[in-house]
Design a protein around this motif. Sequence first.
Motif, PDB file in Angstrom:
ATOM      1  N   VAL A  33      23.654  40.415 -92.900  1.00  5.72           N
ATOM      2  CA  VAL A  33      22.474  40.516 -92.054  1.00  5.72           C
ATOM      3  C   VAL A  33      22.331  41.938 -91.529  1.00  5.72           C
ATOM      4  CG1 VAL A  33      22.535  38.097 -91.349  1.00  5.72           C
ATOM      5  CG2 VAL A  33      23.717  39.798 -89.981  1.00  5.72           C
ATOM      6  N   ALA A  34      21.097  42.315 -91.257  1.00 10.29           N
ATOM      7  CA  ALA A  34      20.814  43.622 -90.672  1.00 10.29           C
ATOM      8  C   ALA A  34      19.686  43.460 -89.671  1.00 10.29           C
ATOM      9  CB  ALA A  34      20.403  44.619 -91.754  1.00 10.29           C
ATOM     10  N   ARG A  35      19.856  44.049 -88.497  1.00  7.44           N
ATOM     11  CA  ARG A  35      18.779  44.061 -87.505  1.00  7.44           C
ATOM     12  C   ARG A  35      17.876  45.237 -87.829  1.00  7.44           C
ATOM     13  NH1 ARG A  35      17.766  41.950 -82.319  1.00  7.44           N
ATOM     14  NH2 ARG A  35      16.354  43.297 -81.160  1.00  7.44           N
ATOM     15  N   LEU A  36      16.589  44.975 -87.948  1.00  6.56           N
ATOM     16  CA  LEU A  36      15.623  46.002 -88.294  1.00  6.56           C
ATOM     17  C   LEU A  36      15.030  46.622 -87.039  1.00  6.56           C
ATOM     18  CD1 LEU A  36      13.861  44.128 -91.222  1.00  6.56           C
ATOM     19  CD2 LEU A  36      15.882  45.608 -91.290  1.00  6.56           C
ATOM     20  N   SER A  37      14.495  47.804 -87.167  1.00  3.43           N
ATOM     21  CA  SER A  37      13.921  48.504 -86.012  1.00  3.43           C
ATOM     22  C   SER A  37      12.766  47.716 -85.385  1.00  3.43           C
ATOM     23  CB  SER A  37      13.461  49.901 -86.413  1.00  3.43           C
ATOM     24  OG  SER A  37      12.477  49.825 -87.422  1.00  3.43           O
ATOM     25  N   SER A  38      12.152  46.841 -86.145  1.00  2.00           N
ATOM     26  CA  SER A  38      11.055  46.006 -85.650  1.00  2.00           C
ATOM     27  C   SER A  38      11.537  44.852 -84.786  1.00  2.00           C
ATOM     28  CB  SER A  38      10.267  45.441 -86.833  1.00  2.00           C
ATOM     29  OG  SER A  38      11.109  44.575 -87.586  1.00  2.00           O
ATOM     30  N   GLY A  39      12.873  44.640 -84.749  1.00  2.00           N
ATOM     31  CA  GLY A  39      13.443  43.501 -84.046  1.00  2.00           C
ATOM     32  C   GLY A  39      13.675  42.314 -84.953  1.00  2.00           C
ATOM     33  N   GLN A  40      13.163  42.383 -86.167  1.00  2.00           N
ATOM     34  CA  GLN A  40      13.383  41.317 -87.135  1.00  2.00           C
ATOM     35  C   GLN A  40      14.799  41.416 -87.696  1.00  2.00           C
ATOM     36  OE1 GLN A  40       9.950  42.483 -89.532  1.00  2.00           O
ATOM     37  NE2 GLN A  40       9.145  40.411 -89.226  1.00  2.00           N
ATOM     38  N   VAL A  41      15.218  40.366 -88.380  1.00  2.00           N
ATOM     39  CA  VAL A  41      16.541  40.320 -88.989  1.00  2.00           C
ATOM     40  C   VAL A  41      16.384  40.079 -90.484  1.00  2.00           C
ATOM     41  CG1 VAL A  41      18.751  39.106 -89.053  1.00  2.00           C
ATOM     42  CG2 VAL A  41      17.594  39.468 -86.866  1.00  2.00           C
ATOM     43  N   ALA A  42      17.040  40.917 -91.281  1.00  2.00           N
ATOM     44  CA  ALA A  42      17.022  40.774 -92.734  1.00  2.00           C
ATOM     45  C   ALA A  42      18.319  40.127 -93.185  1.00  2.00           C
ATOM     46  CB  ALA A  42      16.856  42.140 -93.394  1.00  2.00           C
ATOM     47  N   MET A  43      18.230  39.287 -94.218  1.00  2.00           N
ATOM     48  CA  MET A  43      19.416  38.632 -94.783  1.00  2.00           C
ATOM     49  C   MET A  43      19.415  38.838 -96.287  1.00  2.00           C
ATOM     50  SD  MET A  43      19.382  35.028 -92.763  1.00  2.00           S
ATOM     51  CE  MET A  43      21.104  34.732 -92.499  1.00  2.00           C
ATOM     52  N   ARG A  44      20.625  39.052 -96.832  1.00  2.00           N
ATOM     53  CA  ARG A  44      20.761  39.192 -98.280  1.00  2.00           C
ATOM     54  C   ARG A  44      22.069  38.570 -98.729  1.00  2.00           C
ATOM     55  NH1 ARG A  44      22.135  45.646 -99.155  1.00  2.00           N
ATOM     56  NH2 ARG A  44      24.226  45.576 -98.240  1.00  2.00           N
ATOM     57  N   ASN A  45      22.155  38.302-100.011  1.00  2.00           N
ATOM     58  CA  ASN A  45      23.358  37.788-100.644  1.00  2.00           C
ATOM     59  C   ASN A  45      24.226  38.984-101.015  1.00  2.00           C
ATOM     60  OD1 ASN A  45      25.247  36.824-102.549  1.00  2.00           O
ATOM     61  ND2 ASN A  45      23.878  35.187-103.171  1.00  2.00           N
ATOM     62  N   SER A  46      25.466  39.005-100.577  1.00  2.00           N
ATOM     63  CA  SER A  46      26.340  40.162-100.833  1.00  2.00           C
ATOM     64  C   SER A  46      26.602  40.382-102.322  1.00  2.00           C
ATOM     65  CB  SER A  46      27.665  40.004-100.093  1.00  2.00           C
ATOM     66  OG  SER A  46      28.383  38.900-100.595  1.00  2.00           O
ATOM     67  N   ARG A  47      26.461  39.338-103.131  1.00  2.00           N
ATOM     68  CA  ARG A  47      26.666  39.506-104.576  1.00  2.00           C
ATOM     69  C   ARG A  47      25.541  40.285-105.232  1.00  2.00           C
ATOM     70  NH1 ARG A  47      27.097  33.675-106.460  1.00  2.00           N
ATOM     71  NH2 ARG A  47      26.043  33.356-104.486  1.00  2.00           N
ATOM     72  N   PHE A  48      24.392  40.348-104.562  1.00  2.00           N
ATOM     73  CA  PHE A  48      23.223  41.041-105.096  1.00  2.00           C
ATOM     74  C   PHE A  48      22.665  41.999-104.040  1.00  2.00           C
ATOM     75  CE2 PHE A  48      23.364  36.692-106.834  1.00  2.00           C
ATOM     76  CZ  PHE A  48      23.671  37.001-108.156  1.00  2.00           C
ATOM     77  N   PRO A  49      23.413  43.065-103.723  1.00  2.00           N
ATOM     78  CA  PRO A  49      22.994  43.958-102.634  1.00  2.00           C
ATOM     79  C   PRO A  49      21.661  44.651-102.868  1.00  2.00           C
ATOM     80  CG  PRO A  49      24.833  44.898-103.844  1.00  2.00           C
ATOM     81  CD  PRO A  49      24.655  43.501-104.355  1.00  2.00           C
ATOM     82  N   ASP A  50      21.226  44.767-104.099  1.00  2.00           N
ATOM     83  CA  ASP A  50      19.928  45.366-104.378  1.00  2.00           C
ATOM     84  C   ASP A  50      18.866  44.316-104.658  1.00  2.00           C
ATOM     85  OD1 ASP A  50      20.906  47.991-104.140  1.00  2.00           O
ATOM     86  OD2 ASP A  50      21.668  47.933-106.186  1.00  2.00           O
ATOM     87  N   GLY A  51      19.247  43.069-104.525  1.00  2.00           N
ATOM     88  CA  GLY A  51      18.347  41.965-104.826  1.00  2.00           C
ATOM     89  C   GLY A  51      17.410  41.650-103.681  1.00  2.00           C
TER      90      GLY A  51
END
Length: 78
Positions: A33-51
């Motif tokens: 997970v990453a907190r974005l400057s907008s206050g939103q939260v992004a989620m990704r699968n660690s197996r596909f970091p560019d996905g």
Amino acid sequence: MQRVENGVSAGAIEGACWHKSRHSGGNGNCVEVARLSSGQVAMRNSRFPDGPVLVYTHEEIAAFLGGVKDGEFDFTLS
């Protein structure tokens, strides 16, 4: 057939500082997970970091984490 993926490309999110749980086993079985400057939260699968990345509002993440803390999703592990 064209492949359709949900979410935006991880490359489209500049400056994201990704975090994963210390409970991760190091074998690619984690969500980051990453907190974005907008206050939103992004989620990704660690197996596909560019996905694909899914982006949620602060309120959506707060509701989900509240449910996790209350055990509402424990059924997914049984």
